[in-house]
Motif scaffolding. Structure first.
Motif, short mmCIF file in Angstrom:
data_model
loop_
_atom_site.label_atom_id
_atom_site.label_comp_id
_atom_site.label_asym_id
_atom_site.label_seq_id
_atom_site.Cartn_x
_atom_site.Cartn_y
_atom_site.Cartn_z
N TRP A 1 20.85 88.14 81.36
CA TRP A 1 19.53 87.60 81.01
C TRP A 1 19.32 86.23 81.67
O TRP A 1 18.24 85.94 82.18
CB TRP A 1 19.40 87.48 79.49
CG TRP A 1 18.08 86.93 79.08
CD1 TRP A 1 16.88 87.57 79.05
CD2 TRP A 1 17.81 85.59 78.67
NE1 TRP A 1 15.89 86.72 78.64
CE2 TRP A 1 16.43 85.48 78.40
CE3 TRP A 1 18.60 84.46 78.51
CZ2 TRP A 1 15.84 84.31 77.98
CZ3 TRP A 1 18.01 83.29 78.09
CH2 TRP A 1 16.65 83.21 77.83
N LEU A 2 20.37 85.40 81.67
CA LEU A 2 20.25 84.08 82.31
C LEU A 2 20.09 84.20 83.82
O LEU A 2 19.37 83.43 84.44
CB LEU A 2 21.47 83.22 81.99
CG LEU A 2 21.59 82.72 80.56
CD1 LEU A 2 22.92 82.02 80.35
CD2 LEU A 2 20.44 81.79 80.22
N LYS A 3 20.79 85.18 84.41
CA LYS A 3 20.71 85.33 85.87
C LYS A 3 19.36 85.89 86.31
O LYS A 3 18.76 85.37 87.26
CB LYS A 3 21.82 86.26 86.35
CG LYS A 3 21.82 86.46 87.85
CD LYS A 3 22.99 87.30 88.31
CE LYS A 3 22.97 87.46 89.81
NZ LYS A 3 24.14 88.21 90.29
N TYR A 4 18.89 86.92 85.64
CA TYR A 4 17.66 87.58 86.07
C TYR A 4 16.43 87.12 85.30
O TYR A 4 15.32 87.55 85.58
CB TYR A 4 17.82 89.10 85.98
CG TYR A 4 18.93 89.59 86.85
CD1 TYR A 4 18.83 89.53 88.24
CD2 TYR A 4 20.10 90.09 86.29
CE1 TYR A 4 19.86 89.97 89.05
CE2 TYR A 4 21.15 90.53 87.10
CZ TYR A 4 21.01 90.47 88.47
OH TYR A 4 22.03 90.89 89.27
N GLY A 5 16.63 86.28 84.31
CA GLY A 5 15.54 85.79 83.49
C GLY A 5 15.00 84.47 84.02
O GLY A 5 15.01 84.20 85.22
N PRO A 6 14.58 83.63 83.13
CA PRO A 6 13.88 82.41 83.52
C PRO A 6 14.77 81.33 84.14
O PRO A 6 14.27 80.45 84.79
CB PRO A 6 13.28 81.91 82.20
CG PRO A 6 14.18 82.46 81.15
CD PRO A 6 14.64 83.78 81.68
N HIS A 7 16.08 81.43 83.96
CA HIS A 7 16.94 80.32 84.38
C HIS A 7 17.60 80.50 85.75
O HIS A 7 17.99 79.52 86.36
CB HIS A 7 18.00 80.05 83.32
CG HIS A 7 17.41 79.74 81.98
ND1 HIS A 7 16.71 78.59 81.72
CD2 HIS A 7 17.39 80.45 80.84
CE1 HIS A 7 16.30 78.59 80.47
NE2 HIS A 7 16.70 79.72 79.91
N ALA A 8 17.77 81.71 86.19
CA ALA A 8 18.37 82.04 87.48
C ALA A 8 19.73 81.37 87.67
O ALA A 8 20.03 80.81 88.71
CB ALA A 8 17.42 81.67 88.63
N ILE A 9 20.57 81.44 86.63
CA ILE A 9 21.94 80.91 86.68
C ILE A 9 22.88 82.11 86.62
O ILE A 9 22.81 82.91 85.70
CB ILE A 9 22.21 79.98 85.48
CG1 ILE A 9 21.22 78.84 85.47
CG2 ILE A 9 23.64 79.47 85.49
CD1 ILE A 9 21.27 78.03 84.18
N ASP A 10 23.77 82.22 87.61
CA ASP A 10 24.65 83.39 87.60
C ASP A 10 26.07 83.09 87.13
O ASP A 10 26.93 83.94 87.22
CB ASP A 10 24.66 84.07 88.96
CG ASP A 10 25.30 83.22 90.04
OD1 ASP A 10 25.49 82.02 89.82
OD2 ASP A 10 25.61 83.78 91.10
#
Length: 108
Positions: free
Chosen positions: A32-41
């Motif tokens: 969710w963090l990677k593909y959501g609003p934050h783009a953190i992988d």
């Protein structure tokens, strides 16, 4: 009615089921963090590795418990298949515990 105590193999399965589900949840949050609003992988990087190890640990623990507890074939198959969809290992462990597959009464 209290449930009978777990055998060492049953306890190993219960621990592995919890860890596998926990790392699945972490991986889902990481995705969710990677593909959501934050783009953190970093979440996928970390929990992907942890979940991979937890998945292998769960498979081994399932095979050990099935052998030591003398599970029927359907229980082994369900145990292995439960690792594929997210967060299914914990409800399966609860059900196996209630059925007595993780306690000494299951060993014949």
């Amino acid at each position: 009615m209290p449930l009978p105590p777990l055998t060492p193999a049953g306890r190993l399965f219960a621990i592995a089921a919890f860890i596998e589900a926990l790392t699945w949840a972490g991986l889902l949050v990481g995705m969710w963090l990677k593909y959501g609003p934050h783009a953190i992988d970093v979440g996928v990087w970390l929990f992907g590795r942890l979940h991979g190890a937890a998945f292998l640990f769960y498979v081994v623990a399932t095979l050990v418990a099935a052998t030591r507890q003398r599970w029927p074939g359907w229980a082994l198959l369900l145990g292995l298949l439960a690792a594929v969809p997210p967060l299914v290992t914990v409800p399966l462990e609860w059900w196996f515990r209630r059925k007595g597959l993780l306690s000494a009464s299951a060993v014949r």
